[in-house]
Write a protein that holds these residues in place. Structure first.
Motif, PDB file in Angstrom:
ATOM      1  N   VAL A  40     -13.020 -10.462  86.683  1.00 48.34           N
ATOM      2  CA  VAL A  40     -12.258  -9.040  88.165  1.00 48.34           C
ATOM      3  C   VAL A  40     -11.218  -8.662  88.011  1.00 48.34           C
ATOM      4  N   ARG A  41     -11.464  -7.201  88.167  1.00 46.53           N
ATOM      5  CA  ARG A  41     -10.444  -6.222  87.663  1.00 46.53           C
ATOM      6  C   ARG A  41      -9.444  -6.688  89.041  1.00 46.53           C
ATOM      7  N   VAL A  42      -8.440  -6.674  89.249  1.00 51.41           N
ATOM      8  CA  VAL A  42      -7.012  -7.221  89.952  1.00 51.41           C
ATOM      9  C   VAL A  42      -5.631  -5.421  89.504  1.00 51.41           C
ATOM     10  N   HIS A  43      -5.514  -4.511  89.879  1.00 52.35           N
ATOM     11  CA  HIS A  43      -5.159  -3.566  90.269  1.00 52.35           C
ATOM     12  C   HIS A  43      -3.821  -3.141  91.192  1.00 52.35           C
ATOM     13  N   ARG A  44      -2.739  -2.649  90.984  1.00 48.59           N
ATOM     14  CA  ARG A  44      -1.615  -2.412  91.884  1.00 48.59           C
ATOM     15  C   ARG A  44      -3.157  -1.221  92.290  1.00 48.59           C
ATOM     16  N   ALA A  45      -2.847  -1.026  93.674  1.00 49.18           N
ATOM     17  CA  ALA A  45      -3.038   0.528  93.751  1.00 49.18           C
ATOM     18  C   ALA A  45      -2.302   1.939  93.398  1.00 49.18           C
ATOM     19  N   GLU A  46      -0.861   1.610  93.378  1.00 49.80           N
ATOM     20  CA  GLU A  46      -0.063   2.821  93.069  1.00 49.80           C
ATOM     21  C   GLU A  46      -0.833   3.321  91.653  1.00 49.80           C
ATOM     22  N   VAL A  47      -0.244   1.626  91.287  1.00 49.36           N
ATOM     23  CA  VAL A  47      -0.230   1.779  89.738  1.00 49.36           C
ATOM     24  C   VAL A  47      -1.818   2.769  89.210  1.00 49.36           C
ATOM     25  N   LEU A  48      -2.652   2.262  90.062  1.00 46.30           N
ATOM     26  CA  LEU A  48      -4.494   3.312  89.232  1.00 46.30           C
ATOM     27  C   LEU A  48      -4.499   4.142  90.348  1.00 46.30           C
ATOM     28  N   ALA A  49      -3.285   5.083  91.592  1.00 43.51           N
ATOM     29  CA  ALA A  49      -3.783   6.048  91.565  1.00 43.51           C
ATOM     30  C   ALA A  49      -2.892   6.416  91.059  1.00 43.51           C
ATOM     31  N   ALA A  50      -1.700   6.508  90.533  1.00 41.22           N
ATOM     32  CA  ALA A  50      -1.201   7.579  89.107  1.00 41.22           C
ATOM     33  C   ALA A  50      -1.637   7.765  87.446  1.00 41.22           C
ATOM     34  N   VAL A  51      -2.267   5.795  87.331  1.00 42.83           N
ATOM     35  CA  VAL A  51      -3.612   6.712  86.232  1.00 42.83           C
ATOM     36  C   VAL A  51      -4.276   7.812  86.624  1.00 42.83           C
ATOM     37  N   GLY A  52      -4.697   7.620  87.386  1.00 44.47           N
ATOM     38  CA  GLY A  52      -6.250   8.306  88.009  1.00 44.47           C
ATOM     39  C   GLY A  52      -5.767  10.140  87.859  1.00 44.47           C
ATOM     40  N   GLU A  53      -4.395  10.523  88.761  1.00 44.63           N
ATOM     41  CA  GLU A  53      -3.640  11.406  88.663  1.00 44.63           C
ATOM     42  C   GLU A  53      -4.056  11.520  87.111  1.00 44.63           C
ATOM     43  N   ALA A  54      -3.479  11.088  86.065  1.00 49.38           N
ATOM     44  CA  ALA A  54      -2.801  11.893  85.215  1.00 49.38           C
ATOM     45  C   ALA A  54      -3.739  11.904  83.973  1.00 49.38           C
TER      46      ALA A  54
END
Length: 122
Positions: A40-54
């Motif tokens: 089960v993948r657990v991520h903070r939404a703001e980190v996931l968004a920053a990685v996607g943008e990078a």
């Protein structure tokens, strides 16, 4: 969206195998503990968004970057550089990656007996 009120130490169960525990409540935020299986993948939404943008920025390259990367790859059909010459003097150490020439056969003197030949295969 389900909205719940929880106090420190209380838990929330999602499905059969995910448990969220309220660890601490402070004026500036809430600390949560999450127990979940490894798949089960657990991520903070703001980190996931920053990685996607990078990743999106890294996937696009300007002309200068493309040209500098092309300079690192030899053009198609270009010949590879020749291997370095092996040392010629006994005791010389070859450059890293160079192949050593085969050792010369020791000189034979008159009267030397050649080593026995291998027996024929049956």
């Amino acid at each position: 969206m389900l909205v719940l009120t929880r106090r420190a130490g209380e838990r929330l169960v999602i499905g059969d195998d995910v448990v969220i525990t309220v660890i601490e409540v402070r004026s500036d935020g809430v600390r949560l503990g999450i127990e979940a299986p490894r798949h089960v993948r657990v991520h903070r939404a703001e980190v996931l968004a920053a990685v996607g943008e990078a990743n999106a920025r890294a996937a696009t390259a300007d002309a200068a970057t493309e040209e500098s990367l092309r300079g690192l790859v030899p053009p198609r059909g270009a010949r590879r550089p020749a291997e370095p010459e092996p040392p010629t003097e006994p005791g010389d150490v070859p450059p890293r990656g160079a192949r050593r020439p085969p050792e010369p056969e020791p000189p034979t003197e008159p009267g030397d007996v050649p080593p026995p030949a291998d027996p024929p295969a049956r």
